[in-house]
Design an enzyme around this catalytic site. Sequence first.
Site, PDB file in Angstrom:
ATOM      1  CB  VAL A 177     -28.856  -1.996 -30.420  1.00 64.19           C
ATOM      2  CG1 VAL A 177     -27.691  -2.593 -31.201  1.00 64.19           C
ATOM      3  CG2 VAL A 177     -30.179  -2.340 -31.104  1.00 64.19           C
ATOM      4  CD  GLU A 178     -24.281   1.685 -28.734  1.00 60.15           C
ATOM      5  OE1 GLU A 178     -23.441   1.106 -28.018  1.00 60.15           O
ATOM      6  OE2 GLU A 178     -23.995   2.228 -29.813  1.00 60.15           O
ATOM      7  CB  SER A 179     -26.335  -0.597 -22.730  1.00 58.36           C
ATOM      8  OG  SER A 179     -27.580   0.108 -22.704  1.00 58.36           O
ATOM      9  CE1 TYR A 229     -25.123   0.270 -32.279  1.00 56.33           C
ATOM     10  CE2 TYR A 229     -25.108   1.744 -34.171  1.00 56.33           C
ATOM     11  CZ  TYR A 229     -25.233   1.549 -32.813  1.00 56.33           C
ATOM     12  OH  TYR A 229     -25.459   2.624 -31.995  1.00 56.33           O
TER      13      TYR A 229
END
Length: 392
Positions: free
Chosen positions: A115-117, A219
Amino acid sequence: MHPTPTIPRHSLLMVVMLLSLLNGCSLLHTDIPSLFSHHTAADHEQAAAVPAAPATPLLAGLSAEELSAVKAEALRAYQPRWPGIAKRSRYVRQTVLEALNQADAPLELQLIPAVESGYDPYAQSDVGATGLWQLMPETAADLHIVSNHQFDGRRDVSRSTHGAAQFLKKQHQRFGSWPLALAAYHLGPNAVQRRLQRHPWHDGDGLKRLPLPPVTKTYIRHILGLIALQQEGRINFPAPYPTETIEVQTPVDLERLHTVVALPKNQLFLLNPKLGKMQYFQNSPATISLRISQKRIDRLRQAMVQDSADHLTIRVGQDETIRDISRHYQVSVNELKRTNPNMNRDIKPGMVLQIPLRALTRIKVSDNPLLTRTSTGTEQQDQMPILQAYND
């Protein structure tokens, strides 16, 4: 009584052929492996109707309805991106899992970099967050993750994973909730604390009632949805490429090492995104820890012959001439001969030569070749040109 009707033999033959064709199509589809397993709408309805106790504490407190909703949302958001995420993960996920184990953290946290990168350790946001875990400089400093012109600790997969895991464990201990720990990672722990003081929330109150900005709530839902999908076997990571860690003495020319060992394009930098440079000539640090493909570890050890801090020791590559080496290191042939008195006029592959360290100061050190590419969005990340970099 009516006579029993008879079916023509050619009609029976056509029915048999049609059934065989349909059966063959079914077998064809079931034999195709997929990173996402396929479920019918009836399967989803049945799963939503029969709540199951979560096998991970990260999903504790979520109702069956919430679990169904976050899974559906994550599936919509990440199914198109998953092939790129999965391929990138193969270079770094072994290190991620090792670091999570060392930090005694839940292995489900391995979904956060998706999800982050998008599992791109070179990803950099517009506001300066960098690496798999998208750490800001201030956060990295708080986690004692150091960066300089030679190495970026936020791109160091082991250090950044360990730091992020420790941070998340600390926030889970503080708030007593994994959704709130994820919120603290995304929004900041003090910001979460202020919102909870105004609007208290506990596990079981429902994700919709979280007193958080919509982007933070999304998120959280995406991470929990991916975790739930992985638990059910509906989303899968491919096996990571097996690697070993070796210590390389400086001075060292990683660009040359990459070429002499005939590593696939950029493989050394895909497995070691922390590297800022292609050459380390200043004996600082004294050694560099590198992840190397298990398939090529022996070949790399044979090529590494560094035994002096005053010289760069190299092994002559295939079809390489003394003039090639002279041009590459900007040192005259005569100086090479003085430094290597046993060198003949013609050098041979595998021969060991020494380059004076003082001569290397004239060389412009090259940056990590993957640093010229920046990723600020998942669409760009999925176009990362690494899919052919690991050719077996």
